[in-house]
Design an enzyme around this catalytic site. Structure first.
Site, PDB file in Angstrom:
ATOM      1  N   ASP A 494       0.879  -1.349  -0.070  1.00 30.01           N
ATOM      2  CA  ASP A 494      -0.171   0.048  -0.008  1.00 30.01           C
ATOM      3  C   ASP A 494       0.865   1.294  -0.175  1.00 30.01           C
ATOM      4  O   ASP A 494       2.013   0.983   0.189  1.00 30.01           O
ATOM      5  CB  ASP A 494      -0.755  -0.016   1.180  1.00 30.01           C
ATOM      6  CG  ASP A 494      -2.079   0.784   1.244  1.00 30.01           C
ATOM      7  OD1 ASP A 494      -2.412   1.426  -0.199  1.00 30.01           O
ATOM      8  OD2 ASP A 494      -2.562   1.307   2.234  1.00 30.01           O
ATOM      9  N   GLU A 497       2.684   4.817  -4.229  1.00 28.71           N
ATOM     10  CA  GLU A 497       2.813   5.639  -5.260  1.00 28.71           C
ATOM     11  C   GLU A 497       3.995   6.278  -5.424  1.00 28.71           C
ATOM     12  O   GLU A 497       4.598   6.705  -6.643  1.00 28.71           O
ATOM     13  CB  GLU A 497       1.592   6.650  -5.301  1.00 28.71           C
ATOM     14  CG  GLU A 497       0.218   5.984  -5.561  1.00 28.71           C
ATOM     15  CD  GLU A 497      -0.184   5.242  -4.216  1.00 28.71           C
ATOM     16  OE1 GLU A 497       0.251   5.596  -3.324  1.00 28.71           O
ATOM     17  OE2 GLU A 497      -0.901   4.449  -4.668  1.00 28.71           O
ATOM     18  N   ASP A 664      -9.070   2.990  -2.578  1.00 25.47           N
ATOM     19  CA  ASP A 664      -9.734   3.564  -1.489  1.00 25.47           C
ATOM     20  C   ASP A 664     -11.453   3.949  -1.961  1.00 25.47           C
ATOM     21  O   ASP A 664     -11.375   5.219  -2.017  1.00 25.47           O
ATOM     22  CB  ASP A 664      -9.193   4.398  -0.685  1.00 25.47           C
ATOM     23  CG  ASP A 664      -7.997   3.964  -0.073  1.00 25.47           C
ATOM     24  OD1 ASP A 664      -7.994   2.695   0.002  1.00 25.47           O
ATOM     25  OD2 ASP A 664      -6.864   4.503   0.350  1.00 25.47           O
TER      26      ASP A 664
END
Ligand SMILES: *[C@@H]1O[C@H](CO)[C@@H](O)[C@H](O)[C@H]1NC(C)=O
Ligand SMILES: *[C@@H]1O[C@H](CO)[C@@H](O)[C@H](O)[C@H]1NC(C)=O
Length: 986
Positions: A494, A497, A664
């Site tokens: 997670d 990015e 999300d």
């Protein structure tokens, strides 16, 4: 997890974020002495406001493009040089005077156009095979130029090119009329488009399936939850274009075709890839599509395509890498929640699921399990080793699994806090020198859940051992006592990015103040902050904290506030040279975070990799780097097992190593609807193991939504219910209707596991899509070009989910012609419909409409509580005959775990003229018999049924349903359903 863009939602975010670490003393006592999380402040910085260039007056109007010189054509392609026409036009950078053109005929289907500056000054992604290597760089050498499916044509002055498909003369890419702009921080390449074009892809964004011609797609990896049409976690700069042509006519296509017009069209598709990891806007406009890149060079690939969209996708996925095969258990149901405060809560979920007889395969942990939210640690109290050992023992005995999260960022230990000395992952990374730097060589320090953090440089060869060591240590922390025993079954990557909560290297001079509480009272907090600290908290630390917060934080906020002034970078007048600027390039792409500052909520473009490469040039590939390194680490640790990785950020080719969830999302109907196109698109991008957070991640799910979504989720390749800290719980047993809907849909899912597994295998060898748009199977029907409220699972099942509240019906089409039969999954009757009629079907709350396509044979197994138990149950076949009485299907099986299985099995099924044949290839054998075969579309009662010529006594025929059920085949197949070839006649 998200971090919201506007201040209103940010303040809401603060409420739950800051309520996370501070528990009331009345909480469960197990963790009352351990909770030491004291995060650093989230800075209010939004970066320097940028004026989004696409909404500003265009600066490229004075550019005249380039003139081609010294062009030579060979059997392999076209090379030459390009020379700037006139003086520099300074659109959004400084023009290169000399460019190199190199067009190569990579394969018979794929052509590569590269344009770079003559001195190779610009970053060339295609030189960095150390970071991204793919079959695209290794085309077969045996391209016969007479077999090329395309033509490359050009005009020399100004230089323009166009690529046509030879078979039908369609122009696939065409820059005529649009001058090329090639500057240090801005490259513009434009292709003319047909009217009302149908393109798909350009992920990742939340949008309907068909992108339309009024959209700007921005490519900048970004941690943001469900922003419609904007940039998100992954970047896949590829699109598929589908074109329809009226049969026997070259006139314009009428897209409003009604059902009478069906079969009046033919179609073909092609693909276009712009291979770059740089930031970019892609403008989709009525007449053209325009790439606006802020760095790198042009590496354009055009795939000539096919009449079958799936074949075009195969050409594309073949070039980026076919997806990995996943382990069998990954197809089971997964349950997750951010907010399982201790392992006992997860154990309780396990018991409840069993009590309500709802299958669960995998338990997931969000950051709750970590010690102070730090990577590779396990909370010694709330996820104590003793309990974890018991937990792993329990779930292994019931063939269940556990997958914990790992965040990309690593906590930056506070050198003046002795208790941080033991945080190995930081100090080991410092010693091995594997973290991203600032341009001056100092550490780049951002801020994520644990406080100030550093970011592994996944392009550094040294990071591999470091990361593997972290995973190994995490395994020990979970209670493993052996290097060969990894108790978790996969890793969830997670925040990769990567996400960072502040702008720039915000912790550079503040790391000594970490960890601290923000210098303001949080909502719901008492005045005396010590009351928030757990029993036994050392008040001396409190004193330290108080002085730290008063000293450095005021200084910190002073800095933060001054950089918040809305000072726009001065735009120089059009035609004058803009300043080269890495963090605030002259062309401001439309990234949606904060003030559009490229560093907002991420790691700044000027962060520097080990070899000096700026993040600016590799921005969109960070998550992919982490995936690859994690994949290798897992294969090193367990060489025989297929790694299971679920990643939020993805790049071209991620499916080779990883699964993806759609991020999300929110608990609402639009998010459920958009997840369909999300899954379709990721299947087109070679990431077939994909799904949304079922019932929604943020906000509160309600019963009706969750009942519908649990049912639809059972038809997603990746099937996980996940929700956010602070939201109400949404485990499927909490509402009676959700429990019932889940049981029914999971019953179907688990009975279809052999079919799903076969689909995954097909995806891994030719890029076949699992979640398939209707137009893939019915490509000559223009009205299906945007159909995304229904989807196919493989080529055989049509799912029509309810996507709105307060209804007990659903509309859908049954595509095909008069000869196409669709059978209802539940009652096995042929569905009465007119072709392309928008048919209304009953859809009570606990029911999802599923249809089986005539002409297909589906392998099934009797469903059980886990995938492992299901695999031990007898097989069955569902044969859905078409009007000619024929049907086909296949089955793939192996041990479901091994990276390289030592035995595999392929079975081909075909039914024709009252005879069903099964032909096996390969030696894998489960020793599970075939119990029964159900044949739909049998028009009359059979006189007898024979299995390999032997009379079968046990069968039933229903005249009203036209269904033949042949039972008790176990005796004929006791050596294994497909151990040898067989035929059944009726
Ligand atoms: C053009 O590209 C091909 C393939 O990458 C390469 O082999 C060739 O050397 C290049 N030619 C020129 C003139 O750069
Ligand atoms: C390319 O490099 C050469 C030699 O370093 C230099 O003379 C020339 O000006 C450069 N050209 C461009 C367009 O930068």
């Amino acid at each position: 997890m998200l971090f919201s863009l506007d201040l209103v939602s940010k303040s809401i975010f603060f409420i739950f974020l800051w309520s996370l670490p501070f528990r009331s003393v009345a909480d469960d006592s197990a963790s009352s002495t351990s909770y030491r999380v004291e995060p650093t402040p989230i800075t209010p910085q939004e970066g320097i406001p940028q004026r989004i260039s696409v909404y500003q007056p265009y600066r490229g109007g004075n550019c005249h493009g380039y003139r081609a010189k010294d062009i030579s054509r060979t059997d392999q392609g076209v090379t030459g040089s390009l020379e700037l026409i006139g003086s520099p036009c300074y659109a959004y950078g400084t023009d290169y005077k000399d460019l190199l053109l190199n067009v190569t005929y990579d394969t018979e289907e794929r052509i590569h156009v590269s344009i770079r500056d003559a001195n190779h000054t610009q970053f060339e992604f295609s030189n960095r095979h150390d970071i991204w290597d793919a079959p695209i760089y290794h085309p077969s050498s045996s391209v016969n130029q007479f077999n090329l499916l395309y033509n490359f044509s050009f005009n020399a002055d100004p230089f323009e090119f166009w690529i046509t498909r030879k078979s039908d003369g369609e122009v696939l890419f065409d820059t005529r009329g649009h001058p090329l702009i090639f500057e240090d921080q801005y490259i513009e390449l434009t292709t003319n488009m047909v009217d009302d074009y149908n393109i798909y892809g350009l992920a990742e964004t939340i949008h309907g399936l068909r992108l339309g011609n009024n959209l700007t797609r921005t490519f900048w990896a970004n941690d943001e939850a469900s922003p419609l049409d904007q940039n998100m976690y992954g970047t896949h700069p590829f699109y598929l274009e589908q074109r329809y042509k009226p049969v026997d006519s070259n006139s314009n296509v009428n897209y409003n075709s009604s059902s009478e017009q069906q079969k009046k069209y033919t179609s073909a598709s092609h693909g276009v890839l712009m291979l770059t990891a740089n930031g970019m806007d892609v403008l989709l406009r009525p007449k053209y599509l325009q790439y606006r890149m802020i760095g790198g060079i042009i590496d354009l690939y055009v795939y000539a395509g096919s009449e079958k969209p799936q074949n075009t996708i195969t050409q594309f996925i073949e070039s980026i890498g076919f997806p990995q095969m996943h382990q069998y258990w990954t197809m089971g149901f997964h349950m997750c929640r951010w907010g399982y405060e201790n392992i006992s809560q997860i154990m309780q979920v396990r018991e409840n699921m069993r009590k309500f007889n709802i299958p669960i395969e995998t338990f997931w942990s969000d950051i709750d399990y970590m010690d102070s939210l730090r990577d590779f640690t396990v909370d010694p109290i709330s996820y104590s080793q003793e309990q974890m050992i018991e937990f792993f023992h329990d779930i292994e005995s019931t063939h269940q699994h556990y997958v914990p999260i790992v965040d990309a960022a690593v906590y930056a230990a506070n050198p003046s806090n002795r208790s941080d000395d033991s945080y190995g992952p930081y100090y080991e990374g410092i010693e091995k020198d594997v973290f991203l730097k600032n341009p001056d060589g100092s550490l780049y320090i951002g801020e994520v859940w644990p406080g100030f953090t550093v970011f592994p440089d996944f392009t550094n060869p040294k990071v591999q051992d470091y990361w593997k060591h972290g995973i190994q240590n995490m395994s020990y922390a979970f209670g493993s006592n052996s290097s060969s025993y990894i108790p978790f079954s996969g890793l969830w990557l997670d925040m990769n990015e990567p996400s960072s909560f502040c702008v720039g290297s915000c912790g550079s001079n503040l790391v000594n103040s970490n960890p601290v509480h923000p210098p303001f009272k949080l909502p719901g907090e008492p005045d005396d902050l010590t009351l928030n600290y757990p029993e036994g908290f050392n008040l001396t630390n409190k004193t330290e904290y108080a002085s730290a917060s008063s000293a450095s934080l005021s200084q910190y906020y002073a800095t933060a506030t001054s950089s918040m002034q809305p000072v726009y970078p001065t735009a120089v007048p059009i035609g004058q040279q803009p300043k080269h600027d890495i963090n605030h390039p002259p062309y401001a792409i439309n990234t949606e975070q904060g003030n559009h500052d490229l560093a907002n909520h991420g790691v700044s473009p000027n962060a520097t990799h080990h070899d000096g490469t700026l993040r600016y040039d590799l921005f969109n590939i960070y998550g992919y780097g982490e995936i690859k390194v994690t994949h290798k680490a897992l294969t090193d640790l367990q060489p025989k097992v297929r790694p299971f990785i679920l990643s939020r950020s993805t790049f071209l080719g991620s499916g080779v190593y990883s699964a993806h969830w759609l991020g999300d999302n929110h608990s609402n109907w639009p998010n459920m609807f958009f997840s369909i196109s999300g899954m379709m698109v990721f299947n087109m991008l070679g990431v077939p193991m994909v799904g949304a957070d079922v019932c929604g991640f943020q906000d509160n799910a309600d019963e009706e939504l969750c009942a519908r979504w649990m049912a639809m989720g059972a038809f997603s390749p990746f099937y996980r219910n996940h929700n956010q800290l602070g939201s109400i719980h949404q485990e499927p047993y909490l509402w009676a209707s959700v429990a019932e809907s889940s049981r029914r849909a999971m019953n179907i899912r688990y009975s279809l596991l052999p079919y799903w597994y076969t689909l995954f295998r097909q995806a891994s060898y030719d890029g076949s899509t699992l979640i398939r748009p209707l137009f893939f199977e019915f490509p000559d029907e223009p009205s299906l070009a945007g159909a995304d409220r229904q989807f196919l699972v493989g080529d055989s099942l049509l799912v029509s989910p309810v996507l709105e509240p307060n209804t007990t019906t659903v509309n859908g089409v049954f595509p095909g012609d008069e000869n196409t039969v669709w059978y209802d999954w539940y009652n096995h009757t042929a569905i009465e419909h007119k072709p392309y009629e928008n048919k209304t079907m009953d859809a009570p709350l606990e029911h999802i409409n599923v249809a089986i396509r005539g002409n297909k044979i589906i392998p099934m197994q009797q469903p059980a509580y886990t995938t492992e138990e299901t695999r031990k149950n007898p097989f069955s076949l569902l044969v859905a005959l078409d009007k000619q009485g024929t049907a086909y299907g296949n089955l793939y099986a192996d041990d479901g775990v091994s990276l390289t299985p030592n035995a595999t099995l392929w079975v081909d099924f075909s039914a024709k003229s009252n005879k069903l044949s099964s032909s096996s290839f390969g030696t894998y054998n489960d020793h599970v018999p075939l119990a029964n075969v159900t044949i739909l579309g049998v028009s009359s009662s059979p006189k007898q049924v024979l299995f390999n010529g032997n009379i079968v006594n046990s069968y039933t025929y229903s005249d009203s349903i036209q269904e033949l059920i042949i039972n008790n085949l176990n005796n004929f197949t006791s050596a294994g359903a497909f151990a040898s070839n067989w035929t059944i006649t009726w």
